[in-house]
Design a protein around this motif. Sequence first.
Motif, PDB file in Angstrom:
ATOM      1  N   GLN A 102     -21.309  25.978 -10.542  1.00 48.68           N
ATOM      2  CA  GLN A 102     -20.432  27.165 -10.085  1.00 48.68           C
ATOM      3  C   GLN A 102     -21.218  28.440 -10.049  1.00 48.68           C
ATOM      4  O   GLN A 102     -22.283  28.328 -10.574  1.00 48.68           O
ATOM      5  CB  GLN A 102     -19.820  27.670 -11.668  1.00 48.68           C
ATOM      6  CG  GLN A 102     -18.868  26.678 -11.585  1.00 48.68           C
ATOM      7  CD  GLN A 102     -18.064  26.892 -13.242  1.00 48.68           C
ATOM      8  OE1 GLN A 102     -17.771  27.654 -13.784  1.00 48.68           O
ATOM      9  NE2 GLN A 102     -17.342  26.228 -13.663  1.00 48.68           N
ATOM     10  N   VAL A 103     -20.874  29.744  -9.217  1.00 53.16           N
ATOM     11  CA  VAL A 103     -21.006  30.766  -8.803  1.00 53.16           C
ATOM     12  C   VAL A 103     -20.045  31.214  -9.201  1.00 53.16           C
ATOM     13  O   VAL A 103     -19.398  31.695  -8.437  1.00 53.16           O
ATOM     14  CB  VAL A 103     -21.173  30.840  -7.504  1.00 53.16           C
ATOM     15  CG1 VAL A 103     -21.884  31.978  -7.373  1.00 53.16           C
ATOM     16  CG2 VAL A 103     -22.658  29.509  -6.942  1.00 53.16           C
ATOM     17  N   PRO A 104     -20.040  32.654  -9.969  1.00 55.29           N
ATOM     18  CA  PRO A 104     -21.396  32.848 -10.857  1.00 55.29           C
ATOM     19  C   PRO A 104     -21.445  31.862 -11.682  1.00 55.29           C
ATOM     20  O   PRO A 104     -20.314  31.439 -12.274  1.00 55.29           O
ATOM     21  CB  PRO A 104     -21.045  34.309 -11.232  1.00 55.29           C
ATOM     22  CG  PRO A 104     -19.960  34.742 -11.475  1.00 55.29           C
ATOM     23  CD  PRO A 104     -19.211  33.788  -9.878  1.00 55.29           C
ATOM     24  N   ALA A 105     -22.418  31.525 -12.625  1.00 49.33           N
ATOM     25  CA  ALA A 105     -22.650  30.682 -13.468  1.00 49.33           C
ATOM     26  C   ALA A 105     -21.977  30.945 -14.914  1.00 49.33           C
ATOM     27  O   ALA A 105     -22.497  32.174 -15.115  1.00 49.33           O
ATOM     28  CB  ALA A 105     -24.561  30.236 -13.585  1.00 49.33           C
ATOM     29  N   PRO A 106     -22.045  29.613 -15.576  1.00 49.20           N
ATOM     30  CA  PRO A 106     -21.071  30.129 -17.150  1.00 49.20           C
ATOM     31  C   PRO A 106     -22.598  31.299 -17.519  1.00 49.20           C
ATOM     32  O   PRO A 106     -24.037  30.560 -17.687  1.00 49.20           O
ATOM     33  CB  PRO A 106     -21.312  29.548 -17.488  1.00 49.20           C
ATOM     34  CG  PRO A 106     -20.562  28.182 -16.134  1.00 49.20           C
ATOM     35  CD  PRO A 106     -21.777  28.586 -15.386  1.00 49.20           C
ATOM     36  N   ARG A 107     -22.162  31.850 -18.537  1.00 51.93           N
ATOM     37  CA  ARG A 107     -23.381  32.167 -19.255  1.00 51.93           C
ATOM     38  C   ARG A 107     -23.484  31.115 -20.376  1.00 51.93           C
ATOM     39  O   ARG A 107     -23.116  30.974 -20.699  1.00 51.93           O
ATOM     40  CB  ARG A 107     -22.434  33.730 -20.128  1.00 51.93           C
ATOM     41  CG  ARG A 107     -22.516  35.004 -19.065  1.00 51.93           C
ATOM     42  CD  ARG A 107     -23.684  35.333 -18.479  1.00 51.93           C
ATOM     43  NE  ARG A 107     -22.930  36.344 -18.065  1.00 51.93           N
ATOM     44  CZ  ARG A 107     -23.307  35.338 -15.972  1.00 51.93           C
ATOM     45  NH1 ARG A 107     -24.049  35.034 -15.926  1.00 51.93           N
ATOM     46  NH2 ARG A 107     -23.112  36.307 -15.256  1.00 51.93           N
ATOM     47  N   ARG A 218     -29.837  32.682 -15.761  1.00 54.26           N
ATOM     48  CA  ARG A 218     -30.780  31.769 -14.775  1.00 54.26           C
ATOM     49  C   ARG A 218     -30.596  32.141 -13.202  1.00 54.26           C
ATOM     50  O   ARG A 218     -30.715  31.667 -12.399  1.00 54.26           O
ATOM     51  CB  ARG A 218     -30.535  30.049 -14.892  1.00 54.26           C
ATOM     52  CG  ARG A 218     -29.001  29.443 -14.839  1.00 54.26           C
ATOM     53  CD  ARG A 218     -29.192  28.013 -15.450  1.00 54.26           C
ATOM     54  NE  ARG A 218     -27.115  27.969 -15.354  1.00 54.26           N
ATOM     55  CZ  ARG A 218     -26.640  27.463 -14.432  1.00 54.26           C
ATOM     56  NH1 ARG A 218     -27.179  27.067 -13.402  1.00 54.26           N
ATOM     57  NH2 ARG A 218     -25.022  27.413 -14.555  1.00 54.26           N
ATOM     58  N   ASN A 219     -29.601  32.667 -13.066  1.00 57.72           N
ATOM     59  CA  ASN A 219     -29.267  33.505 -12.094  1.00 57.72           C
ATOM     60  C   ASN A 219     -29.642  34.629 -11.155  1.00 57.72           C
ATOM     61  O   ASN A 219     -28.957  35.763 -12.888  1.00 57.72           O
ATOM     62  CB  ASN A 219     -27.963  33.334 -10.934  1.00 57.72           C
ATOM     63  CG  ASN A 219     -27.120  33.588 -11.925  1.00 57.72           C
ATOM     64  OD1 ASN A 219     -26.170  32.791 -13.212  1.00 57.72           O
ATOM     65  ND2 ASN A 219     -26.027  33.809 -11.598  1.00 57.72           N
ATOM     66  N   ALA A 220     -29.779  35.022 -10.169  1.00 60.53           N
ATOM     67  CA  ALA A 220     -29.883  36.481  -9.656  1.00 60.53           C
ATOM     68  C   ALA A 220     -28.284  37.125  -9.543  1.00 60.53           C
ATOM     69  O   ALA A 220     -27.818  35.949  -9.143  1.00 60.53           O
ATOM     70  CB  ALA A 220     -30.609  36.881  -8.657  1.00 60.53           C
ATOM     71  N   ILE A 221     -27.938  38.073  -9.162  1.00 61.68           N
ATOM     72  CA  ILE A 221     -26.632  38.595  -8.833  1.00 61.68           C
ATOM     73  C   ILE A 221     -26.651  39.549  -7.707  1.00 61.68           C
ATOM     74  O   ILE A 221     -27.649  40.168  -7.591  1.00 61.68           O
ATOM     75  CB  ILE A 221     -25.504  38.949 -10.068  1.00 61.68           C
ATOM     76  CG1 ILE A 221     -25.573  37.893 -11.355  1.00 61.68           C
ATOM     77  CG2 ILE A 221     -24.671  39.889  -9.761  1.00 61.68           C
ATOM     78  CD1 ILE A 221     -25.061  39.122 -12.609  1.00 61.68           C
ATOM     79  N   ASP A 222     -25.574  38.817  -6.840  1.00 62.49           N
ATOM     80  CA  ASP A 222     -26.090  39.844  -5.458  1.00 62.49           C
ATOM     81  C   ASP A 222     -24.909  41.598  -6.226  1.00 62.49           C
ATOM     82  O   ASP A 222     -23.814  41.118  -6.766  1.00 62.49           O
ATOM     83  CB  ASP A 222     -25.653  39.118  -4.351  1.00 62.49           C
ATOM     84  CG  ASP A 222     -26.205  38.577  -3.778  1.00 62.49           C
ATOM     85  OD1 ASP A 222     -27.561  38.241  -4.066  1.00 62.49           O
ATOM     86  OD2 ASP A 222     -25.533  37.780  -3.428  1.00 62.49           O
TER      87      ASP A 222
END
Length: 281
Positions: A102-107, A218-222
């Motif tokens: 999923q994008v954004p990834a679940p927290r 685990r992911n960056a955010i735009d």
Amino acid sequence: MGSPSVSRVLGLSDAFARSIGGGLALRLTGPGQRSPTSFYVLAVLSVVACTREPKPPPPAQRLGGVQVPGEVLARGERGYRTVCASCHGIEGDGQGRLGVRQVPAPRSFASGVIKFASVPAGDLWTDDDVLRVLHEGLQGTQMLAFKLPEEELRAIVQHLKTFSPRFRVETPGEPVEVPADPWSENGDAAKAAGDGLYASLGCASCHESGRSTPTIWRNAIDAPRLAGYRPKAGGSPERVYQTLAAGVGGIEGKRGLAERHSAREIWALVHYLRAVLDTGD
């Protein structure tokens, strides 16, 4: 002397066991099939499994400075596993089978931080912060609103706390207050003042370029481009104010404006932003 019957070994009366397993066993006596005894045993064992004493609740825990009864934690765990774990993972690590792509990834809940809360960014969230997300969902994500009884949702919130060790030693942050709007009778002047603050803060360097920003997850955010953007946590004046004042949790450099700007300045920025956002009004 013959061996004791299965029913006596299991502590059941012969009559009760026979009423469960006998009918099934008598139908399965043809060549090459299991013996009646095997099916009799399976039938009796299944009844024993179904009639065992219920699992005792876990012990109470002190979480966020509040004693949470074991019964509440048990109910919350059941609810979490039913409606949350497929995305957020059984261990609350954001690695559920549906969430990994999923994008954004679940927290992940290990940090005790969520993006949109009433408390200063980085502080432990309050119960009401997570309840709001459960009730309303997050715009543009897979986090949908849940139409569950309030008691069920509150129990799930308590279970979420067990994923973060911070809740065992810290208490939630103090919510940032939303004062009355001092510009309510002078919106045009507010927008002009907000435009100036937007420029002086350098907001455009991220929000007009879509710059990717590191997070604690685990992911960056735009950074979203704001023209026509619908805020994930809602676009009401009060909600936009609180997001600006408290900051966005888990994102590098997104501390709240309340640390260094007045309520009047923040409200001016609210007016400016709501003129370009899709607030859903």
